[in-house]
Write a protein that holds these residues in place. Structure first.
Motif, PDB file in Angstrom:
ATOM      1  N   GLU A 124       0.815  -1.225   0.000  1.00 39.44           N
ATOM      2  CA  GLU A 124       0.000   0.000   0.000  1.00 39.44           C
ATOM      3  C   GLU A 124       0.845   1.270   0.000  1.00 39.44           C
ATOM      4  O   GLU A 124       0.338   2.350  -0.310  1.00 39.44           O
ATOM      5  CB  GLU A 124      -0.918   0.001   1.229  1.00 39.44           C
ATOM      6  CG  GLU A 124      -2.033  -1.023   1.151  1.00 39.44           C
ATOM      7  CD  GLU A 124      -2.850  -1.075   2.426  1.00 39.44           C
ATOM      8  OE1 GLU A 124      -4.065  -1.296   2.345  1.00 39.44           O
ATOM      9  OE2 GLU A 124      -2.260  -0.890   3.520  1.00 39.44           O
ATOM     10  N   VAL A 127       2.945   3.757  -1.529  1.00 40.56           N
ATOM     11  CA  VAL A 127       3.300   4.135  -2.902  1.00 40.56           C
ATOM     12  C   VAL A 127       4.756   4.572  -3.017  1.00 40.56           C
ATOM     13  O   VAL A 127       5.304   4.639  -4.121  1.00 40.56           O
ATOM     14  CB  VAL A 127       2.379   5.262  -3.427  1.00 40.56           C
ATOM     15  CG1 VAL A 127       0.956   4.776  -3.545  1.00 40.56           C
ATOM     16  CG2 VAL A 127       2.478   6.502  -2.546  1.00 40.56           C
ATOM     17  N   HIS A 128       5.390   4.872  -1.901  1.00 40.32           N
ATOM     18  CA  HIS A 128       6.788   5.300  -1.932  1.00 40.32           C
ATOM     19  C   HIS A 128       7.759   4.135  -1.725  1.00 40.32           C
ATOM     20  O   HIS A 128       8.970   4.325  -1.792  1.00 40.32           O
ATOM     21  CB  HIS A 128       7.037   6.367  -0.857  1.00 40.32           C
ATOM     22  CG  HIS A 128       6.173   7.582  -1.003  1.00 40.32           C
ATOM     23  ND1 HIS A 128       6.257   8.427  -2.091  1.00 40.32           N
ATOM     24  CD2 HIS A 128       5.176   8.074  -0.211  1.00 40.32           C
ATOM     25  CE1 HIS A 128       5.373   9.400  -1.961  1.00 40.32           C
ATOM     26  NE2 HIS A 128       4.707   9.214  -0.837  1.00 40.32           N
ATOM     27  N   GLN A 184       7.106  -2.565  -3.562  1.00 36.22           N
ATOM     28  CA  GLN A 184       5.684  -2.865  -3.759  1.00 36.22           C
ATOM     29  C   GLN A 184       5.476  -4.152  -4.564  1.00 36.22           C
ATOM     30  O   GLN A 184       4.707  -5.028  -4.178  1.00 36.22           O
ATOM     31  CB  GLN A 184       5.000  -1.704  -4.483  1.00 36.22           C
ATOM     32  CG  GLN A 184       4.575  -0.557  -3.585  1.00 36.22           C
ATOM     33  CD  GLN A 184       3.827   0.498  -4.377  1.00 36.22           C
ATOM     34  OE1 GLN A 184       4.381   1.109  -5.287  1.00 36.22           O
ATOM     35  NE2 GLN A 184       2.577   0.713  -4.040  1.00 36.22           N
ATOM     36  N   SER A 213      -6.494   2.581  -7.701  1.00 43.54           N
ATOM     37  CA  SER A 213      -5.454   3.597  -7.517  1.00 43.54           C
ATOM     38  C   SER A 213      -4.992   4.141  -8.869  1.00 43.54           C
ATOM     39  O   SER A 213      -5.048   3.459  -9.893  1.00 43.54           O
ATOM     40  CB  SER A 213      -4.263   2.987  -6.773  1.00 43.54           C
ATOM     41  OG  SER A 213      -3.159   3.868  -6.774  1.00 43.54           O
ATOM     42  N   ASP A 214      -4.528   5.379  -8.847  1.00 45.91           N
ATOM     43  CA  ASP A 214      -3.943   5.968 -10.052  1.00 45.91           C
ATOM     44  C   ASP A 214      -2.451   5.669 -10.167  1.00 45.91           C
ATOM     45  O   ASP A 214      -1.828   6.001 -11.183  1.00 45.91           O
ATOM     46  CB  ASP A 214      -4.143   7.495 -10.049  1.00 45.91           C
ATOM     47  CG  ASP A 214      -5.604   7.872 -10.220  1.00 45.91           C
ATOM     48  OD1 ASP A 214      -6.316   7.144 -10.947  1.00 45.91           O
ATOM     49  OD2 ASP A 214      -6.034   8.874  -9.623  1.00 45.91           O
ATOM     50  N   ASP A 215      -1.900   5.067  -9.123  1.00 44.37           N
ATOM     51  CA  ASP A 215      -0.477   4.740  -9.136  1.00 44.37           C
ATOM     52  C   ASP A 215      -0.281   3.375  -9.801  1.00 44.37           C
ATOM     53  O   ASP A 215      -0.774   2.355  -9.313  1.00 44.37           O
ATOM     54  CB  ASP A 215       0.067   4.707  -7.705  1.00 44.37           C
ATOM     55  CG  ASP A 215       1.552   4.403  -7.670  1.00 44.37           C
ATOM     56  OD1 ASP A 215       2.347   5.264  -8.071  1.00 44.37           O
ATOM     57  OD2 ASP A 215       1.906   3.276  -7.257  1.00 44.37           O
ATOM     58  N   GLU A 216       0.432   3.369 -10.908  1.00 48.72           N
ATOM     59  CA  GLU A 216       0.565   2.142 -11.696  1.00 48.72           C
ATOM     60  C   GLU A 216       1.272   1.031 -10.924  1.00 48.72           C
ATOM     61  O   GLU A 216       0.889  -0.137 -11.000  1.00 48.72           O
ATOM     62  CB  GLU A 216       1.321   2.432 -12.998  1.00 48.72           C
ATOM     63  CG  GLU A 216       1.401   1.221 -13.916  1.00 48.72           C
ATOM     64  CD  GLU A 216       2.039   1.555 -15.255  1.00 48.72           C
ATOM     65  OE1 GLU A 216       2.302   0.613 -16.019  1.00 48.72           O
ATOM     66  OE2 GLU A 216       2.274   2.742 -15.528  1.00 48.72           O
ATOM     67  N   LYS A 217       2.298   1.386 -10.159  1.00 46.16           N
ATOM     68  CA  LYS A 217       3.018   0.363  -9.392  1.00 46.16           C
ATOM     69  C   LYS A 217       2.104  -0.305  -8.374  1.00 46.16           C
ATOM     70  O   LYS A 217       2.170  -1.517  -8.165  1.00 46.16           O
ATOM     71  CB  LYS A 217       4.223   0.980  -8.675  1.00 46.16           C
ATOM     72  CG  LYS A 217       5.440   1.188  -9.551  1.00 46.16           C
ATOM     73  CD  LYS A 217       6.709   1.276  -8.705  1.00 46.16           C
ATOM     74  CE  LYS A 217       6.547   2.198  -7.515  1.00 46.16           C
ATOM     75  NZ  LYS A 217       7.718   2.199  -6.619  1.00 46.16           N
ATOM     76  N   THR A 218       1.267   0.490  -7.730  1.00 52.41           N
ATOM     77  CA  THR A 218       0.352  -0.057  -6.728  1.00 52.41           C
ATOM     78  C   THR A 218      -0.634  -1.023  -7.377  1.00 52.41           C
ATOM     79  O   THR A 218      -0.882  -2.122  -6.862  1.00 52.41           O
ATOM     80  CB  THR A 218      -0.409   1.076  -6.022  1.00 52.41           C
ATOM     81  OG1 THR A 218       0.529   1.949  -5.386  1.00 52.41           O
ATOM     82  CG2 THR A 218      -1.374   0.528  -4.985  1.00 52.41           C
ATOM     83  N   TRP A 245      -6.320   0.147 -18.291  1.00 48.35           N
ATOM     84  CA  TRP A 245      -4.903   0.314 -18.601  1.00 48.35           C
ATOM     85  C   TRP A 245      -4.527  -0.237 -19.970  1.00 48.35           C
ATOM     86  O   TRP A 245      -3.346  -0.260 -20.324  1.00 48.35           O
ATOM     87  CB  TRP A 245      -4.055  -0.383 -17.526  1.00 48.35           C
ATOM     88  CG  TRP A 245      -4.141   0.267 -16.183  1.00 48.35           C
ATOM     89  CD1 TRP A 245      -5.039  -0.009 -15.195  1.00 48.35           C
ATOM     90  CD2 TRP A 245      -3.312   1.312 -15.672  1.00 48.35           C
ATOM     91  NE1 TRP A 245      -4.828   0.787 -14.099  1.00 48.35           N
ATOM     92  CE2 TRP A 245      -3.759   1.618 -14.362  1.00 48.35           C
ATOM     93  CE3 TRP A 245      -2.223   2.026 -16.181  1.00 48.35           C
ATOM     94  CZ2 TRP A 245      -3.167   2.590 -13.565  1.00 48.35           C
ATOM     95  CZ3 TRP A 245      -1.627   2.991 -15.387  1.00 48.35           C
ATOM     96  CH2 TRP A 245      -2.099   3.273 -14.100  1.00 48.35           C
ATOM     97  N   SER A 288       2.567  -0.280 -20.153  1.00 44.52           N
ATOM     98  CA  SER A 288       2.027  -0.820 -18.909  1.00 44.52           C
ATOM     99  C   SER A 288       2.010  -2.343 -18.958  1.00 44.52           C
ATOM    100  O   SER A 288       1.575  -2.942 -19.942  1.00 44.52           O
ATOM    101  CB  SER A 288       0.605  -0.307 -18.663  1.00 44.52           C
ATOM    102  OG  SER A 288       0.058  -0.940 -17.521  1.00 44.52           O
TER     103      SER A 288
END
Length: 375
Positions: A137, A139-140, A144, A169-174, A201, A207
């Motif tokens: 969870e 994002v930093h 992840q 989420s808008d964070d691709e890694k998450t 996506w 991606s």
């Protein structure tokens, strides 16, 4: 052999720690069982090299309490011992390491968090699961995706709802890490959210999410997946990229789980009008159908194919489907293209193995003639 063992046991009494450590390793390779009391003494009295040797001995010989020794190693002051203990735990599933691993994550002097997270992936308790979720969870966090992969090795059902919420989420890694973590979940309730993510996506440059979503959906047989795939595959990338091509190919391959007429018609259309990537994926999709209609489609279109690599894929698909109607087609194909002959011949043998030649039993007079010729 016994004299060598005796020499190694004598080395354990050496005042030089390096010799004791070497003796422990040699005894481990010789599979000589030391008592747990002796190992505990060596561990407590030895330097870091000896403690590492004891942990390696335990990993090789696996006495009953080897996990407890590894847990002790996690709290060691020497990084080399902690690393060895982690590598031990990564190999052997356990139910008691999560708390020790959590402390190691918080240790400012220990930086191999990747190994800690991998070790959590074999902890069979919910505490490890929630720890991994907290990493996913964040994002930093640079870990992840590793956390998502470790969750995928566990029973993720207790945190499925949390993972599904992360998909928006808008964070691709998450999102990617959450998709990874959902891989082992067999609940059909995840189908619609995963389809939504794949659709969202699909046209995003570079991606990996669509391809990973396809892997999650492959275990299901649900017409919602079929219909969504047919719809989403109508969207072609303006500028193809590696991830996009892989995602599209995986989606086409996934259609092989569905042998309904509309799917066969779509795949035939790809064989006739698609680019080489689409045609390649379509041939593999047909191998999953295991039906006469799949064979019909391949046989009808192989005569029009000119790409050498795809001709080999056709031959593989036909061999995999196991329909003998393909034998004369593959025999003709071997003559048609000498450069692909060897690969096609291999697939032909798999489809139509040669009949083994039976040795004819020799009669009494035949054996006599043979002996006379040998004189």
């Amino acid at each position: 052999m016994q004299s060598r063992i005796d020499d190694m046991l004598a080395m354990l009494e050496s005042p030089i720690s390096a010799i004791r450590a070497r003796a422990v390793l040699l005894l481990g390779h010789a599979e000589h069982m030391l008592s747990m009391e002796r190992l505990d003494q060596l561990y407590e009295d030895g330097d870091s090299a000896t403690r590492v040797a004891v942990l390696k001995y335990l990993a090789r010989n696996l006495p009953p309490d080897h996990i407890q020794f590894a847990l002790k190693g996690l709290t060691d002051s020497a990084n080399s011992v902690r690393l060895t203990a982690l590598q031990h735990l990564i190999t052997f599933p356990n139910t008691s390491a999560a708390s020790s691993l959590e402390l190691l994550l918080k240790n400012p002097n220990f930086h191999r968090h990747d190994l800690v997270i991998r070790a959590m992936g074999v902890c069979k308790d919910n505490h490890a699961l929630w720890l991994l979720l907290s990493i996913l969870e964040d994002v930093h966090s640079p870990y992840q995706m590793l956390a998502g992969d470790s969750i995928s090795r566990l029973d993720a059902r207790p945190i499925t709802d949390h993972l599904l919420r992360l998909l928006i989420s808008d964070d691709e890694k998450t999102v990617f890490a959450a998709i990874l973590a959902l891989a082992p979940v067999n609940d059909t309730g995840i189908i619609q959210p995963v389809l939504h993510v794949m659709n969202r996506w699909w046209t995003t440059s570079k991606s990996r999410i669509p391809n990973e979503a396809v892997q999650v959906l492959d275990k299901f047989r649900d017409i919602r997946i079929r219909d969504a795939l047919l719809q989403i595959l109508s969207i072609k990338y303006d500028v193809p990229n590696d991830y996009g091509i892989i995602g599209r190919s995986s989606a086409i391959h996934l259609l092989g789980n569905y042998s309904q007429p509309q799917v066969i018609s779509y795949l035939v259309g790809l064989l006739q009008n698609g680019d080489s990537w689409d045609r390649n994926a379509a041939t593999y999709a047909f191998t999953k159908m295991r039906s006469a209609k799949a064979v019909d489609a391949l046989l009808a279109n192989i005569v029009h194919e000119t790409d050498q690599g795809l001709l080999m894929n056709y031959s593989y698909a036909l061999a995999k489907l196991g329909d003998k109607r393909a034998v004369p087609v593959l025999e003709a194909l071997m003559q048609r293209d000498p450069q692909t002959k060897a690969s096609i011949e291999t697939n032909l043998r798999a489809l139509n193995p040669p009949t083994p030649v039976k040795e004819q039993s020799q009669g009494r007079f035949s054996k006599l003639k043979l002996r006379l010729r040998l004189r």
